[in-house]
Design a protein around this motif. Structure first.
Motif, PDB file in Angstrom:
ATOM      1  N   TYR A 289      84.209  37.196 -43.162  1.00  0.00           N
ATOM      2  CA  TYR A 289      83.802  35.952 -42.444  1.00  0.00           C
ATOM      3  C   TYR A 289      84.318  35.401 -41.999  1.00  0.00           C
ATOM      4  O   TYR A 289      85.225  35.636 -41.017  1.00  0.00           O
ATOM      5  CB  TYR A 289      84.181  35.557 -43.821  1.00  0.00           C
ATOM      6  N   LYS A 290      82.421  34.370 -40.972  1.00  0.00           N
ATOM      7  CA  LYS A 290      82.722  34.093 -39.220  1.00  0.00           C
ATOM      8  C   LYS A 290      82.563  32.228 -40.015  1.00  0.00           C
ATOM      9  O   LYS A 290      81.276  31.787 -40.078  1.00  0.00           O
ATOM     10  CB  LYS A 290      81.669  34.702 -38.997  1.00  0.00           C
TER      11      LYS A 290
ATOM     12  N   SER B 246      78.813  26.738 -38.819  1.00  0.00           N
ATOM     13  CA  SER B 246      78.247  28.116 -39.642  1.00  0.00           C
ATOM     14  C   SER B 246      78.900  28.571 -39.864  1.00  0.00           C
ATOM     15  O   SER B 246      80.772  28.714 -39.715  1.00  0.00           O
ATOM     16  CB  SER B 246      77.408  28.587 -38.035  1.00  0.00           C
ATOM     17  N   ALA B 247      78.700  29.407 -41.082  1.00  0.00           N
ATOM     18  CA  ALA B 247      79.254  30.339 -41.803  1.00  0.00           C
ATOM     19  C   ALA B 247      78.548  31.730 -42.301  1.00  0.00           C
ATOM     20  O   ALA B 247      77.814  31.142 -43.095  1.00  0.00           O
ATOM     21  CB  ALA B 247      80.561  29.331 -43.350  1.00  0.00           C
ATOM     22  N   ASP B 248      79.219  32.463 -41.975  1.00  0.00           N
ATOM     23  CA  ASP B 248      78.397  33.759 -42.487  1.00  0.00           C
ATOM     24  C   ASP B 248      79.384  34.749 -42.720  1.00  0.00           C
ATOM     25  O   ASP B 248      80.795  34.706 -42.753  1.00  0.00           O
ATOM     26  CB  ASP B 248      77.521  34.092 -41.031  1.00  0.00           C
ATOM     27  N   ALA B 249      78.822  35.982 -44.227  1.00  0.00           N
ATOM     28  CA  ALA B 249      79.427  36.959 -44.329  1.00  0.00           C
ATOM     29  C   ALA B 249      79.027  37.957 -43.500  1.00  0.00           C
ATOM     30  O   ALA B 249      77.736  38.251 -44.050  1.00  0.00           O
ATOM     31  CB  ALA B 249      78.881  36.618 -46.192  1.00  0.00           C
TER      32      ALA B 249
ATOM     33  N   ASN C 120      90.505  13.192 -23.169  1.00  0.00           N
ATOM     34  CA  ASN C 120      90.586  14.835 -22.935  1.00  0.00           C
ATOM     35  C   ASN C 120      89.466  15.417 -22.762  1.00  0.00           C
ATOM     36  O   ASN C 120      89.316  16.156 -21.848  1.00  0.00           O
ATOM     37  CB  ASN C 120      90.942  15.140 -22.498  1.00  0.00           C
ATOM     38  N   GLU C 121      89.344  15.871 -24.391  1.00  0.00           N
ATOM     39  CA  GLU C 121      88.030  17.118 -24.183  1.00  0.00           C
ATOM     40  C   GLU C 121      86.973  16.625 -24.827  1.00  0.00           C
ATOM     41  O   GLU C 121      85.770  17.328 -24.781  1.00  0.00           O
ATOM     42  CB  GLU C 121      89.013  18.595 -24.935  1.00  0.00           C
ATOM     43  N   GLY C 122      87.527  15.503 -26.032  1.00  0.00           N
ATOM     44  CA  GLY C 122      85.475  14.956 -26.856  1.00  0.00           C
ATOM     45  C   GLY C 122      86.228  15.387 -27.863  1.00  0.00           C
ATOM     46  O   GLY C 122      85.746  15.480 -29.514  1.00  0.00           O
ATOM     47  N   GLY C 123      86.840  17.088 -28.414  1.00  0.00           N
ATOM     48  CA  GLY C 123      86.433  18.092 -29.189  1.00  0.00           C
ATOM     49  C   GLY C 123      87.051  19.208 -29.089  1.00  0.00           C
ATOM     50  O   GLY C 123      87.241  19.780 -28.248  1.00  0.00           O
ATOM     51  N   ARG C 124      87.402  19.701 -30.224  1.00  0.00           N
ATOM     52  CA  ARG C 124      87.930  21.323 -30.087  1.00  0.00           C
ATOM     53  C   ARG C 124      86.623  21.973 -30.982  1.00  0.00           C
ATOM     54  O   ARG C 124      86.624  21.679 -31.751  1.00  0.00           O
ATOM     55  CB  ARG C 124      88.693  21.249 -30.567  1.00  0.00           C
ATOM     56  N   HIS C 125      85.825  23.414 -30.526  1.00  0.00           N
ATOM     57  CA  HIS C 125      85.872  24.263 -31.188  1.00  0.00           C
ATOM     58  C   HIS C 125      86.383  25.319 -31.433  1.00  0.00           C
ATOM     59  O   HIS C 125      87.231  26.531 -30.863  1.00  0.00           O
ATOM     60  CB  HIS C 125      84.710  24.802 -30.406  1.00  0.00           C
ATOM     61  N   GLN C 126      86.259  25.103 -32.969  1.00  0.00           N
ATOM     62  CA  GLN C 126      87.635  26.672 -33.818  1.00  0.00           C
ATOM     63  C   GLN C 126      86.155  27.606 -34.142  1.00  0.00           C
ATOM     64  O   GLN C 126      85.300  27.749 -34.767  1.00  0.00           O
ATOM     65  CB  GLN C 126      88.481  26.354 -34.916  1.00  0.00           C
ATOM     66  N   LEU C 127      86.374  29.325 -33.726  1.00  0.00           N
ATOM     67  CA  LEU C 127      85.711  30.325 -34.678  1.00  0.00           C
ATOM     68  C   LEU C 127      87.058  31.028 -35.289  1.00  0.00           C
ATOM     69  O   LEU C 127      87.393  31.534 -35.004  1.00  0.00           O
ATOM     70  CB  LEU C 127      85.487  31.151 -33.208  1.00  0.00           C
ATOM     71  N   ILE C 128      86.717  30.955 -36.035  1.00  0.00           N
ATOM     72  CA  ILE C 128      87.795  32.149 -37.027  1.00  0.00           C
ATOM     73  C   ILE C 128      86.838  33.169 -37.582  1.00  0.00           C
ATOM     74  O   ILE C 128      85.836  33.041 -38.711  1.00  0.00           O
ATOM     75  CB  ILE C 128      87.746  30.676 -38.670  1.00  0.00           C
ATOM     76  N   ALA C 129      87.500  34.243 -37.484  1.00  0.00           N
ATOM     77  CA  ALA C 129      87.176  35.207 -38.216  1.00  0.00           C
ATOM     78  C   ALA C 129      88.052  35.829 -39.314  1.00  0.00           C
ATOM     79  O   ALA C 129      89.361  35.948 -38.898  1.00  0.00           O
ATOM     80  CB  ALA C 129      86.672  36.511 -37.779  1.00  0.00           C
ATOM     81  N   ALA C 130      88.006  36.067 -40.555  1.00  0.00           N
ATOM     82  CA  ALA C 130      88.779  37.369 -41.804  1.00  0.00           C
ATOM     83  C   ALA C 130      87.943  37.687 -42.460  1.00  0.00           C
ATOM     84  O   ALA C 130      86.755  37.943 -43.189  1.00  0.00           O
ATOM     85  CB  ALA C 130      89.383  35.573 -42.585  1.00  0.00           C
ATOM     86  N   THR C 131      89.172  38.821 -43.237  1.00  0.00           N
ATOM     87  CA  THR C 131      88.495  40.125 -43.768  1.00  0.00           C
ATOM     88  C   THR C 131      90.011  40.619 -44.766  1.00  0.00           C
ATOM     89  O   THR C 131      90.952  39.894 -44.224  1.00  0.00           O
ATOM     90  CB  THR C 131      87.856  40.898 -43.219  1.00  0.00           C
ATOM     91  N   VAL C 132      89.673  41.129 -45.386  1.00  0.00           N
ATOM     92  CA  VAL C 132      90.942  41.631 -46.418  1.00  0.00           C
ATOM     93  C   VAL C 132      90.275  42.838 -46.637  1.00  0.00           C
ATOM     94  O   VAL C 132      89.495  44.066 -46.474  1.00  0.00           O
ATOM     95  CB  VAL C 132      90.912  40.598 -47.893  1.00  0.00           C
ATOM     96  N   SER C 133      92.050  43.723 -45.973  1.00  0.00           N
ATOM     97  CA  SER C 133      91.398  44.947 -46.300  1.00  0.00           C
ATOM     98  C   SER C 133      92.718  45.685 -46.870  1.00  0.00           C
ATOM     99  O   SER C 133      94.439  45.097 -46.792  1.00  0.00           O
ATOM    100  CB  SER C 133      91.587  45.673 -44.918  1.00  0.00           C
TER     101      SER C 133
ATOM    102  N   ASP D 167      82.538  34.294 -23.542  1.00  0.00           N
ATOM    103  CA  ASP D 167      83.447  35.001 -23.583  1.00  0.00           C
ATOM    104  C   ASP D 167      84.192  34.849 -25.239  1.00  0.00           C
ATOM    105  O   ASP D 167      85.278  36.048 -26.197  1.00  0.00           O
ATOM    106  CB  ASP D 167      84.665  34.254 -22.812  1.00  0.00           C
ATOM    107  N   LEU D 168      84.563  33.745 -25.456  1.00  0.00           N
ATOM    108  CA  LEU D 168      85.212  32.934 -26.834  1.00  0.00           C
ATOM    109  C   LEU D 168      84.039  34.202 -28.736  1.00  0.00           C
ATOM    110  O   LEU D 168      85.055  34.847 -28.902  1.00  0.00           O
ATOM    111  CB  LEU D 168      85.618  31.734 -27.711  1.00  0.00           C
ATOM    112  N   LYS D 169      83.490  33.475 -28.793  1.00  0.00           N
ATOM    113  CA  LYS D 169      81.940  34.198 -28.810  1.00  0.00           C
ATOM    114  C   LYS D 169      82.203  35.937 -29.102  1.00  0.00           C
ATOM    115  O   LYS D 169      82.069  36.564 -29.727  1.00  0.00           O
ATOM    116  CB  LYS D 169      80.926  34.501 -28.774  1.00  0.00           C
ATOM    117  N   GLN D 170      82.241  35.493 -28.295  1.00  0.00           N
ATOM    118  CA  GLN D 170      82.556  37.789 -27.345  1.00  0.00           C
ATOM    119  C   GLN D 170      83.927  38.617 -28.531  1.00  0.00           C
ATOM    120  O   GLN D 170      83.331  39.263 -29.446  1.00  0.00           O
ATOM    121  CB  GLN D 170      82.040  38.305 -26.033  1.00  0.00           C
ATOM    122  N   THR D 171      84.637  37.802 -28.599  1.00  0.00           N
ATOM    123  CA  THR D 171      86.217  38.369 -28.896  1.00  0.00           C
ATOM    124  C   THR D 171      85.639  38.306 -30.511  1.00  0.00           C
ATOM    125  O   THR D 171      86.380  38.382 -31.527  1.00  0.00           O
ATOM    126  CB  THR D 171      87.247  37.555 -28.445  1.00  0.00           C
ATOM    127  N   TRP D 172      85.381  36.996 -30.445  1.00  0.00           N
ATOM    128  CA  TRP D 172      84.863  37.009 -32.248  1.00  0.00           C
ATOM    129  C   TRP D 172      84.156  37.874 -32.885  1.00  0.00           C
ATOM    130  O   TRP D 172      84.254  37.929 -33.859  1.00  0.00           O
ATOM    131  CB  TRP D 172      84.118  35.348 -32.555  1.00  0.00           C
TER     132      TRP D 172
END
Length: 77
Positions: free
Chosen positions: A18-19, A6-9, A30-43, A66-71
């Motif tokens: 931007y998420k 997903s990609a949202d503003a 070991n893990e089979g894959g990695r989930h990466q959550l990125i949030a960005a902004t310009v201020s 937990d990660l989605k709450q932090t994100w």
């Protein structure tokens, strides 16, 4: 290989955040894959980013919540 899940503003108090949710598959076994959550902004001309990452096994054992709450709570003062 990477997949953009997903990609949202999102606008909060006049600031655009931007998420991006990315899933990468790995051959490490070991893990089979990695989930990466990125949030960005310009201020005030400065870019701020927050990157969270979890292995596939930990993601499905409860770390997703937990990660989605932090994100979602990422803000710039």
């Amino acid at each position: 290989m990477a997949t953009v899940v997903s990609a949202d503003a999102v606008d909060r108090n006049g600031v655009t955040y931007y998420k991006i949710n990315i899933l990468t598959r790995t051959a490490d076994g070991n893990e089979g894959g990695r989930h990466q959550l990125i949030a960005a902004t310009v201020s005030d001309g400065t870019k701020y980013t927050c990157k969270l990452q979890s292995g596939d096994k930990r993601w499905f054992k409860g770390q997703e919540r937990d990660l989605k709450q932090t994100w979602s709570s990422f803000t710039v003062a």
